[in-house]
Design a protein around this motif. Structure first.
Motif, mmCIF file in Angstrom:
data_model
loop_
_atom_site.group_PDB
_atom_site.id
_atom_site.type_symbol
_atom_site.label_atom_id
_atom_site.label_comp_id
_atom_site.label_asym_id
_atom_site.label_seq_id
_atom_site.Cartn_x
_atom_site.Cartn_y
_atom_site.Cartn_z
ATOM 1 N N LYS A 63 8.371 52.219 -2.221
ATOM 2 C CA LYS A 63 7.770 52.028 -3.545
ATOM 3 C C LYS A 63 7.740 53.476 -4.170
ATOM 4 O O LYS A 63 7.563 53.493 -5.479
ATOM 5 C CB LYS A 63 6.471 51.561 -3.355
ATOM 6 N N LEU A 64 8.246 54.490 -3.522
ATOM 7 C CA LEU A 64 8.055 55.675 -4.308
ATOM 8 C C LEU A 64 9.416 56.290 -4.983
ATOM 9 O O LEU A 64 10.415 55.838 -4.640
ATOM 10 C CB LEU A 64 7.647 56.969 -3.291
ATOM 11 N N PRO A 65 9.166 57.120 -6.087
ATOM 12 C CA PRO A 65 10.276 57.594 -6.840
ATOM 13 C C PRO A 65 10.990 58.535 -5.806
ATOM 14 O O PRO A 65 10.238 59.002 -4.817
ATOM 15 C CB PRO A 65 9.668 58.180 -7.871
ATOM 16 N N ARG A 66 12.031 58.942 -6.159
ATOM 17 C CA ARG A 66 13.010 59.714 -5.486
ATOM 18 C C ARG A 66 12.467 61.202 -5.115
ATOM 19 O O ARG A 66 13.029 62.126 -4.015
ATOM 20 C CB ARG A 66 14.302 59.988 -5.809
ATOM 21 N N ASP A 67 11.553 61.464 -6.166
ATOM 22 C CA ASP A 67 11.006 63.143 -5.816
ATOM 23 C C ASP A 67 9.587 63.190 -4.976
ATOM 24 O O ASP A 67 9.214 64.146 -4.957
ATOM 25 C CB ASP A 67 10.948 63.686 -7.253
ATOM 26 N N VAL A 68 9.496 62.088 -4.254
ATOM 27 C CA VAL A 68 8.454 61.974 -3.433
ATOM 28 C C VAL A 68 8.596 61.342 -2.174
ATOM 29 O O VAL A 68 9.228 60.309 -2.182
ATOM 30 C CB VAL A 68 6.980 61.318 -3.992
ATOM 31 N N LEU A 69 8.231 61.871 -1.017
ATOM 32 C CA LEU A 69 8.547 61.262 0.201
ATOM 33 C C LEU A 69 7.264 61.390 1.174
ATOM 34 O O LEU A 69 6.760 62.611 1.394
ATOM 35 C CB LEU A 69 9.563 62.042 0.714
ATOM 36 N N ILE A 70 6.942 60.483 1.816
ATOM 37 C CA ILE A 70 5.737 60.474 2.920
ATOM 38 C C ILE A 70 6.531 60.683 4.055
ATOM 39 O O ILE A 70 7.365 59.851 4.493
ATOM 40 C CB ILE A 70 5.043 58.891 2.977
ATOM 41 N N THR A 71 6.138 61.760 4.662
ATOM 42 C CA THR A 71 6.803 62.282 6.062
ATOM 43 C C THR A 71 6.104 61.818 7.293
ATOM 44 O O THR A 71 6.783 61.899 8.202
ATOM 45 C CB THR A 71 7.173 63.758 6.057
ATOM 46 N N GLY A 72 4.752 61.559 6.895
ATOM 47 C CA GLY A 72 4.100 61.130 8.285
ATOM 48 C C GLY A 72 2.695 60.320 7.605
ATOM 49 O O GLY A 72 2.487 60.451 6.858
ATOM 50 N N ALA A 73 2.187 59.514 8.878
ATOM 51 C CA ALA A 73 0.950 58.916 8.484
ATOM 52 C C ALA A 73 0.179 58.513 9.948
ATOM 53 O O ALA A 73 0.874 58.545 11.032
ATOM 54 C CB ALA A 73 1.018 57.566 7.834
ATOM 55 N N GLU A 74 -1.123 58.664 9.854
ATOM 56 C CA GLU A 74 -1.781 58.423 11.226
ATOM 57 C C GLU A 74 -3.237 58.040 10.600
ATOM 58 O O GLU A 74 -3.685 58.247 9.676
ATOM 59 C CB GLU A 74 -1.967 59.712 12.008
ATOM 60 N N VAL A 75 -3.604 57.246 11.716
ATOM 61 C CA VAL A 75 -5.076 56.784 11.670
ATOM 62 C C VAL A 75 -6.121 58.049 11.940
ATOM 63 O O VAL A 75 -5.851 58.807 12.979
ATOM 64 C CB VAL A 75 -5.398 55.606 12.684
ATOM 65 N N VAL A 76 -6.903 58.031 11.035
ATOM 66 C CA VAL A 76 -7.940 59.181 11.283
ATOM 67 C C VAL A 76 -9.314 58.597 11.217
ATOM 68 O O VAL A 76 -9.658 57.652 10.852
ATOM 69 C CB VAL A 76 -7.850 60.339 10.024
ATOM 70 N N PRO A 77 -10.426 59.406 11.634
ATOM 71 C CA PRO A 77 -11.893 59.054 11.496
ATOM 72 C C PRO A 77 -12.285 58.669 10.204
ATOM 73 O O PRO A 77 -11.750 59.189 9.255
ATOM 74 C CB PRO A 77 -12.699 60.297 12.175
ATOM 75 N N HIS A 78 -13.351 57.804 10.224
ATOM 76 C CA HIS A 78 -13.711 57.250 8.803
ATOM 77 C C HIS A 78 -14.335 58.479 7.910
ATOM 78 O O HIS A 78 -14.124 58.316 6.616
ATOM 79 C CB HIS A 78 -14.914 56.342 8.958
ATOM 80 N N ASP A 79 -14.561 59.595 8.429
ATOM 81 C CA ASP A 79 -15.150 60.598 7.871
ATOM 82 C C ASP A 79 -14.235 61.808 7.676
ATOM 83 O O ASP A 79 -14.632 62.748 7.091
ATOM 84 C CB ASP A 79 -16.603 61.242 8.342
ATOM 85 N N PHE A 80 -13.139 61.516 7.750
ATOM 86 C CA PHE A 80 -11.964 62.510 7.454
ATOM 87 C C PHE A 80 -11.879 62.850 6.024
ATOM 88 O O PHE A 80 -11.899 61.944 5.093
ATOM 89 C CB PHE A 80 -10.757 61.964 7.872
ATOM 90 N N ASN A 81 -12.133 64.246 5.690
ATOM 91 C CA ASN A 81 -12.171 64.601 4.334
ATOM 92 C C ASN A 81 -10.978 65.401 4.090
ATOM 93 O O ASN A 81 -10.899 66.748 4.672
ATOM 94 C CB ASN A 81 -13.599 65.425 4.090
ATOM 95 N N PRO A 82 -9.853 65.468 3.186
ATOM 96 C CA PRO A 82 -8.621 66.154 3.356
ATOM 97 C C PRO A 82 -9.080 67.180 2.634
ATOM 98 O O PRO A 82 -8.277 68.446 2.841
ATOM 99 C CB PRO A 82 -7.585 65.118 2.404
ATOM 100 N N ILE A 83 -9.964 67.462 2.018
ATOM 101 C CA ILE A 83 -10.363 68.589 0.986
ATOM 102 C C ILE A 83 -11.335 69.483 1.895
ATOM 103 O O ILE A 83 -10.960 70.458 2.462
ATOM 104 C CB ILE A 83 -11.131 68.390 -0.396
ATOM 105 N N GLY A 84 -12.384 68.962 2.037
ATOM 106 C CA GLY A 84 -13.446 69.714 2.958
ATOM 107 C C GLY A 84 -13.109 69.999 4.336
ATOM 108 O O GLY A 84 -13.564 70.830 4.634
ATOM 109 N N GLY A 85 -12.344 69.176 4.935
ATOM 110 C CA GLY A 85 -12.176 69.126 6.504
ATOM 111 C C GLY A 85 -10.908 70.279 6.431
ATOM 112 O O GLY A 85 -10.496 70.702 7.758
ATOM 113 N N ALA A 86 -10.135 70.752 5.490
ATOM 114 C CA ALA A 86 -9.010 71.621 5.739
ATOM 115 C C ALA A 86 -9.497 73.007 6.342
ATOM 116 O O ALA A 86 -10.235 73.588 5.679
ATOM 117 C CB ALA A 86 -8.265 72.092 4.668
#
Length: 275
Positions: free
Chosen positions: A103-126
């Motif tokens: 579904k994505l345009p050619r200039d974006v690619l999902i390279t991986g996906a995984e299930v994470v805990p419900h409280d996973f915060n991509p900003i604050g947890g980095a």
């Protein structure tokens, strides 16, 4: 309600940055216009695949023209399997990646996906991020990959740049390396690593890759670090002057803010219990 972490690569050339933006329409201030952003197209793809009104949260708000190899984003799904809504864990993350990429345009690619805990915060947890900035110097400016490097006519001294880069490492007040009106309450940041590597380019040119990792960065900080190291390389700033520039907390003492195209977000690291 599974929560999914996505790793995303993109060519930022045709995007107005990562974050969704809907500024007022210049022709009609009562209406808003939607700019093309990475968050916008990824969120649209996720909603299309899941048939669910999810919100995709990204870790790093890259600017217009900035690229990424390892951006991280996350969303939570609430599957209703008998209605084909959402993405239950049983369907697997490999299938999720394939469905999203379709579904994505050619200039974006999902390279991986995984299930994470419900409280996973991509900003604050980095815990750590790494950016690179690529500078090419030589008598001929790059053509085919001009959207991914910054070109300078000056010859650069690698040893001096490496010496200056080492002085960036540690916890410092990086006010001198932040854009004015950056909007942050503190300009203290920790740099874990900063080095300059030499890479050969075609047509007799030489490339220098500035590699910076840290706990977090101020607005335009890496581009200003790269601009300062370039000035060191061409002899405009002494390699032993970096400590004084940091201590001055004065933006005028550091180098220029280099353009966005040479910058790439390489990866984001999370503590094991956060991802």
């Amino acid at each position: 309600m599974p929560r999914y972490k996505l790793t995303i690569a993109y060519d930022g050339t045709e995007f107005c940055g990562w974050q969704k933006q809907e500024p007022p329409d210049p022709d009609d201030p009562t209406r808003r216009t939607t700019l093309r952003t990475v968050q916008g197209v990824v969120e649209e793809a996720v909603r299309d695949v899941l048939r669910e009104d999810v919100v995709v949260m990204g870790a790093s708000r890259t600017d217009s023209g900035v690229h990424a190899l390892g951006q991280v984003a996350a969303f939570t799904s609430e599957p209703i399997e008998d209605k084909g809504i959402g993405w239950p864990e049983s369907r697997g993350t490999d299938s999720l990646v394939k469905a999203l990429n379709s579904k994505l345009p050619r200039d974006v690619l999902i390279t991986g996906a995984e299930v994470v805990p419900h409280d996973f915060n991509p900003i604050g947890g980095a815990a750590e991020k790494e950016y690179t900035y690529t500078i090419e110097c030589g008598p001929v400016r790059p053509l085919w990959d001009r959207a991914y490097v910054f070109h300078t006519w000056y010859e650069l001294d690698l040893a001096n740049m490496q010496q200056a880069a080492a002085a960036m490492v540690g916890e410092h007040d990086f006010a001198a390396f932040a854009q004015i009106n950056h909007g942050r309450t503190t300009t203290v940041r920790t740099i874990f690593g900063c080095r300059v590597e030499r890479a050969q380019a075609g047509h007799g040119a030489v490339r220098f890759v500035v590699r910076v990792s840290g706990s977090g960065f101020l607005y335009n900080m890496v581009r200003i670090i790269a601009g300062t190291l370039m000035e060191v390389g061409r002899g405009k700033i002494a390699p032993d002057a970096i400590g004084g520039i940091i201590e001055s907390k004065d933006r005028r003492n550091a180098g220029p803010t280099l353009p966005p195209q040479g910058l790439r977000l390489e990866w984001i690291r999370y503590d094991t219990n956060d991802s």
